[in-house]
Design an enzyme around this catalytic site. Structure first.
Site, PDB file in Angstrom:
ATOM      1  N   CYS A 165       0.099   0.251   0.120  1.00 19.54           N
ATOM      2  CA  CYS A 165      -1.077   0.558   0.928  1.00 19.54           C
ATOM      3  C   CYS A 165      -1.005   0.016   2.355  1.00 19.54           C
ATOM      4  CB  CYS A 165      -2.334   0.043   0.238  1.00 19.54           C
ATOM      5  SG  CYS A 165      -2.662   0.841  -1.354  1.00 19.54           S
ATOM      6  N   HIS A 214      -8.112  -0.897   5.345  1.00 16.34           N
ATOM      7  CA  HIS A 214      -7.640  -0.094   4.222  1.00 16.34           C
ATOM      8  C   HIS A 214      -8.796   0.099   3.248  1.00 16.34           C
ATOM      9  CE1 HIS A 214      -5.505   1.375   0.818  1.00 16.34           C
ATOM     10  NE2 HIS A 214      -5.579   0.244   0.141  1.00 16.34           N
ATOM     11  N   ASN A 255      -9.182   5.739  -2.680  1.00 13.22           N
ATOM     12  CA  ASN A 255      -8.032   5.050  -2.092  1.00 13.22           C
ATOM     13  C   ASN A 255      -6.882   6.046  -1.965  1.00 13.22           C
ATOM     14  OD1 ASN A 255      -5.808   3.482  -1.454  1.00 13.22           O
ATOM     15  ND2 ASN A 255      -6.186   1.925  -3.002  1.00 13.22           N
TER      16      ASN A 255
END
Length: 333
Positions: free
Chosen positions: A116, A256, A287
């Site tokens: 990520c 994020h 996500n």
């Protein structure tokens, strides 16, 4: 001689049309909308349903969005970085294919894999190349087809992830705008807490690994959450202290989008009392791994003003994490 910095000069994005809602997930696993929303902040996520299309399809669309908006000749692009955890293939670089498909025949490209944190690391890499004076136009694309590695019978992961792509164009700046500082870190202690067990050189694919569902993403949610909260917040505070930034100096937090509670915890450590400074779109996309940060930039681009101070934050498997301090380089209106 004027110092060259690397500035974002355009952003683009693509998300699939299909929306996988919390209500639909209730029919797949033992969960419910209230539970998912309260713990993650997610209401729906986009899914690329076409099995003939991979991560490259979305990356190409995001890149083409920038080319169209800027009326940019793709031959002017020097380099393409595709930040991804789900490349089309294990060996052939997705970035090379993206470059060819958009007509960037003068560009070289490669994939960057840091879970990520991939897009954040890609920003750092692009900035280094720009500041060297070697290249003038670099596309950093964050793209992931997470649905390709999610087990939709595993409620610990299927509620979290979605598909999407976002892109940013980096160019030289001589006004002191663009990337100012960064604090990037990694720690192999996280290797087994967020992983795909099979398919790599350590555990190649076999009938047995497929039968055991070892090619799907798995995570120890509590451990990842604990590390993410502390690491992302520490990185942001570190960048702020090094650059003498107060909470009032920060115009925007671009984090994020893994979990709303992690984002809020990071903002609290930074002392951001104005909730409008905390940019969140996790409720729409979930996500999307490497795509979350550029999708935030795309969704909120019209709110940014030239000179705005943005603090970026990320945390990913491995573990990888960090923060970047950037001054926005243009007015989008």
């Amino acid at each position: 001689m004027t110092k060259i910095t690397a500035a974002i000069t355009a952003v683009g994005a693509y998300v699939p049309e299909y929306k996988l809602t919390n209500k639909e997930l209730e029919t797949l696993v033992d969960t419910n909308d209230e539970w998912i929303t309260s713990r993650t902040g997610i209401k729906e996520r986009r899914i690329l349903k076409d099995d003939t299309k991979g991560t490259s399809y979305m990356a190409i669309k995001a890149a083409e969005d920038i080319l169209e908006k800027r009326k940019l000749d793709p031959k002017e692009i020097d380099m393409i970085i595709v930040a991804t955890a789900t490349p089309d293939m294990s060996v052939a670089a997705t970035a090379a294919y993206v470059a060819s498909e958009i007509g960037a025949t003068n560009a070289f490209g490669y994939d960057l894999a840091a879970a990520c944190s991939s897009f954040l690391y890609g920003m750092s890499t692009a900035a280094g190349y720009i500041e060297s004076g070697r290249y003038k136009k670099i596309l950093v694309i964050g793209a992931d087809k997470m649905s390709s590695i999610v087990d939709y019978t595993d409620r610990t992961t299927c509620i979290i992830f979605g598909d999407g792509a976002g892109a940013a164009l980096f160019e030289p700046n001589e006004e002191g705008l663009g990337l100012q500082d960064e604090y990037l870190r990694s720690d192999g202690v996280g290797r087994n807490f967020l992983r795909i067990e099979a398919g790599g050189s350590l555990n190649p694919a076999t009938h047995e690994t497929v039968d055991k569902k070892q090619h799907f993403i798995k995570q120890d949610g509590k451990t990842v959450f604990k590390y993410a909260v502390s690491s992302m917040a520490d990185a942001c505070v570190n960048v702020m202290k090094r650059n003498n930034l107060s909470n009032e100096d920060v115009d925007w937090l671009v984090s994020h989008q893994a979990n709303k509670r992690i984002i809020d915890a990071t903002a609290n450590r930074m002392g951001l009392k104005d909730k409008n400074k905390i940019l969140v779109n996790i409720e729409k996309y979930g996500n999307t791994t490497s795509a979350t940060i550029p999708l935030v930039l795309f969704d909120f681009e019209k709110q940014f003003k030239k000179g705005d101070t943005i603090v970026f934050a990320s945390f990913g498997g491995g573990f990888t994490w960090g923060s970047i301090y950037l001054k926005w380089a243009y007015n989008s209106n």
